[in-house]
Motif scaffolding. Structure first.
Motif, mmCIF file in Angstrom:
data_model
loop_
_atom_site.group_PDB
_atom_site.id
_atom_site.type_symbol
_atom_site.label_atom_id
_atom_site.label_comp_id
_atom_site.label_asym_id
_atom_site.label_seq_id
_atom_site.Cartn_x
_atom_site.Cartn_y
_atom_site.Cartn_z
ATOM 1 N N PRO A 182 0.817 -1.231 0.000
ATOM 2 C CA PRO A 182 0.000 0.000 0.000
ATOM 3 C C PRO A 182 0.845 1.273 0.000
ATOM 4 O O PRO A 182 0.517 2.233 -0.703
ATOM 5 N N HIS A 183 1.942 1.272 0.782
ATOM 6 C CA HIS A 183 2.811 2.451 0.824
ATOM 7 C C HIS A 183 3.565 2.629 -0.486
ATOM 8 O O HIS A 183 3.753 3.766 -0.957
ATOM 9 N N LEU A 184 4.002 1.519 -1.088
ATOM 10 C CA LEU A 184 4.676 1.597 -2.388
ATOM 11 C C LEU A 184 3.734 2.173 -3.440
ATOM 12 O O LEU A 184 4.130 3.021 -4.252
ATOM 13 N N ALA A 185 2.481 1.721 -3.422
ATOM 14 C CA ALA A 185 1.499 2.198 -4.405
ATOM 15 C C ALA A 185 1.189 3.677 -4.195
ATOM 16 O O ALA A 185 1.080 4.443 -5.159
ATOM 17 N N THR A 186 1.055 4.088 -2.924
ATOM 18 C CA THR A 186 0.757 5.492 -2.623
ATOM 19 C C THR A 186 1.866 6.405 -3.107
ATOM 20 O O THR A 186 1.613 7.438 -3.740
ATOM 21 N N TYR A 187 3.112 6.008 -2.820
ATOM 22 C CA TYR A 187 4.221 6.859 -3.236
ATOM 23 C C TYR A 187 4.370 6.876 -4.756
ATOM 24 O O TYR A 187 4.663 7.918 -5.342
ATOM 25 N N THR A 188 4.154 5.734 -5.403
ATOM 26 C CA THR A 188 4.259 5.679 -6.858
ATOM 27 C C THR A 188 3.211 6.575 -7.507
ATOM 28 O O THR A 188 3.490 7.254 -8.507
ATOM 29 N N ALA A 189 1.996 6.602 -6.935
ATOM 30 C CA ALA A 189 0.948 7.485 -7.452
ATOM 31 C C ALA A 189 1.359 8.946 -7.314
ATOM 32 O O ALA A 189 1.107 9.764 -8.214
ATOM 33 N N TYR A 190 1.996 9.284 -6.178
ATOM 34 C CA TYR A 190 2.473 10.657 -6.000
ATOM 35 C C TYR A 190 3.534 10.995 -7.045
ATOM 36 O O TYR A 190 3.542 12.079 -7.623
ATOM 37 N N LEU B 123 -6.375 13.545 -11.569
ATOM 38 C CA LEU B 123 -5.520 12.363 -11.733
ATOM 39 C C LEU B 123 -6.086 11.150 -11.014
ATOM 40 O O LEU B 123 -6.096 10.038 -11.553
ATOM 41 N N ARG B 124 -6.586 11.350 -9.801
ATOM 42 C CA ARG B 124 -7.076 10.195 -9.023
ATOM 43 C C ARG B 124 -8.351 9.596 -9.608
ATOM 44 O O ARG B 124 -8.738 8.474 -9.243
ATOM 45 N N PHE B 125 -9.015 10.332 -10.500
ATOM 46 C CA PHE B 125 -10.243 9.805 -11.099
ATOM 47 C C PHE B 125 -9.951 9.003 -12.372
ATOM 48 O O PHE B 125 -10.563 7.956 -12.603
ATOM 49 N N TRP B 126 -9.014 9.498 -13.195
ATOM 50 C CA TRP B 126 -8.775 8.795 -14.458
ATOM 51 C C TRP B 126 -7.595 7.835 -14.390
ATOM 52 O O TRP B 126 -7.485 6.949 -15.238
ATOM 53 N N ALA B 127 -6.716 7.981 -13.393
ATOM 54 C CA ALA B 127 -5.579 7.061 -13.263
ATOM 55 C C ALA B 127 -5.848 6.075 -12.128
ATOM 56 O O ALA B 127 -5.066 5.953 -11.188
ATOM 57 N N ARG B 128 -6.955 5.368 -12.227
ATOM 58 C CA ARG B 128 -7.296 4.375 -11.200
ATOM 59 C C ARG B 128 -6.380 3.158 -11.321
ATOM 60 O O ARG B 128 -5.912 2.834 -12.428
ATOM 61 N N PRO B 129 -6.112 2.492 -10.192
ATOM 62 C CA PRO B 129 -5.149 1.375 -10.210
ATOM 63 C C PRO B 129 -5.407 0.332 -11.275
ATOM 64 O O PRO B 129 -4.466 -0.162 -11.912
#
Length: 491
Positions: free
Chosen positions: A170-178, A228-234
């Protein structure tokens, strides 16, 4: 005791910043800056989306460069993170992340030209160094308990895969999104060196005085970041990564002979190429140091320290804008919009705009750095303030700010500011490309004069200076026992 130590460190930095102010070139040299600012404001509120030819292509390529570069950087950074305990890997990662994306782009332009590979590598290489450091920190913070209960004889790779990765994911994914958000900003800025992203069209429109087109491009960029958080969903990210390389565009074929010549001839110091020996090399280095390196280092340090102090002031003003302890939802909504604009606008882009409006000096760079970094830290501190529970009889207004919230938020505020110090230094150096006499100015001048050997030495000096500042920052944080989540250590 630690609180008083934080205050003493703060006062020291403020004193250095004020002293640096006396040596800073701060002036507004344009004939009518208010007229230009008014024209820009009118352009922003009356955007002309229809007149922009190729805007859709520029938007797609901005996204494509960001996704491709960040994807390559994250994979490379993860592999480096697995070996981060080795000193040589840590030093390599520190070196590649200390060189700004635009410097990498200027290097690759010399032998790849305006090929998509230039933009992709300019993002991927420094991001790999950043990812390596942060991913390593995240993996080191994983709870070791699951690994202890694995059956005897479990291989190291299996233990890593099943005991450490799930907890860290989860932390890796959060930072990668940032970092993807950062990648979009970096991709846009690459347009200022000629790559076909949004920055290229912004510079073109601004230089021609088409402020309504500038407004349209800025609004488009803010919407891109804000949504970004709406169109770049995981679940969509793998699709974007696969599709991105097909939207990078075409470039002239790479002449590999140019690549070989660059590394074997162009960056070799001219006295060595010309057979002038050690004496010639010493004279060459002395001239480079006295007339370019030392003035560039001095101006870079002066601008950085003034911008760092102003960033702190902007942060202290900004965080109440989104804090639930000040005002209602409507005011916080306006505050969020203002901070999104501040932190989404790349320093280079904002400095370019202000330079056109105010004329050449350090002032546009200082303001651009302070607004962008103050917006980032203000957002983080504002979120921290929302986690604080106040007693029912807590004072209101200024007393609540000074006596209830600021004392509790001051240590994370100092931690984030120290984290951003090295980043501000990196940006300060690169802003020299715009004509400010920092190290980037001398790098760009050397490249324009086809003196790649001088440019490479100056880039190495820039990287060394950034590493030095990062080392000092880390030791100050350790001395003050400051700690924030590694996922917030954004570059």
């Amino acid at each position: 005791m630690m609180a008083s130590a934080s205050v003493r460190i703060s006062l020291l930095f403020v004193a250095i910043g004020l002293l640096s102010l006396f040596f800073a070139d701060i002036a507004i040299t344009s004939i009518n800056p208010w007229k230009d600012l008014t024209a820009l404001f009118i352009g922003i509120v009356t955007p002309d989306f229809l007149s922009l030819q190729g805007m859709g292509t520029a938007l797609l390529r901005t996204i494509a460069f960001a996704f491709t570069g960040v994807a390559l950087g994250s994979v490379s950074g993860f592999l480096l993170a697995l070996a981060f305990r080795w000193r040589v890997v840590r030093m390599f990662s520190a070196f590649i992340r200390a060189i700004h994306e635009l410097f990498w782009a200027l290097i690759f332009l010399q032998f790849f030209g305006f090929h998509p590979l230039t933009g992709v590598l300019a993002i991927a290489i420094p991001y790999a160094g950043i990812f390596a450091k942060v991913y390593s920190d995240i993996l080191d913070e994983v709870d070791p308990t699951p690994a202890r209960v694995l059956p005897a004889g479990t291989s190291t790779f299996s233990a890593f895969l099943y005991a450490r990765v799930p907890d860290a994911l989860p932390h890796l994914a959060t930072y990668t999104a940032y970092r993807l958000e950062c990648g979009l900003r970096s991709s846009a800025v690459l347009g200022f060196v000629g790559l076909p992203t949004l920055g290229f069209y912004l510079e073109s429109s601004f230089s021609q005085g088409f402020y309504s087109e500038v407004g349209a491009l800025l609004i488009l960029f803010y919407v891109l970041i804000a949504t970004l958080r709406f169109w770049a969903r995981p679940r969509l990210v793998p699709f974007y990564i696969i599709a991105a390389p097909f939207f990078l565009g075409d470039g002239l074929p790479i002449v590999w002979g140019n690549v070989v010549r660059f590394f074997t001839e162009d960056i070799v110091p001219s006295p060595i190429r010309n057979g002038d020996g050690i004496a010639g090399l010493a004279t060459w280095l002395s001239d480079l140091t006295l007339h370019e390196a030392l003035p560039g280092i001095w101006n870079t340090l002066v601008l950085t320290q003034v911008a760092l102090v102003l960033t702190g002031i902007c942060t202290l003003i900004a965080f109440p804008l989104i804090s639930r302890h000040f005002g209602g939802p409507k005011r916080r909504g306006i505050g969020h919009i203002l901070l999104v604009i501040a932190r989404s606008t790349p320093e280079y882009m904002l400095a370019y705009i202000l330079l056109q409006l105010w004329g050449p000096s350090m002032l546009p760079a200082i303001v651009a750095l302070a607004l962008h970094n103050g917006g980032i830290i203000g957002h983080l501190i504002g979120k921290r303030s929302n986690e604080i529970r106040l007693r029912p009889d807590a004072p209101q207004g200024c007393d609540r700010y000074h006596y209830e919230l600021l004392p509790r938020l001051y240590r994370p505020f100092i931690a984030f500011l120290l984290y951003r110090w090295e980043i501000i230094m990196r940006e300060t150096a690169i802003l020299g490309i715009l004509g400010i006499y920092t190290l980037g100015f001398y790098v760009d001048s050397a490249i324009q004069n086809i003196q790649f050997d001088r440019a490479m030495v100056l880039i190495l000096i820039t990287a060394s200076l950034n590493i030095l500042v990062d080392t000092i920052s880390r030791r100050v944080r350790q001395h003050l026992k400051l700690r924030t989540s590694v996922t917030c250590e954004g570059h």
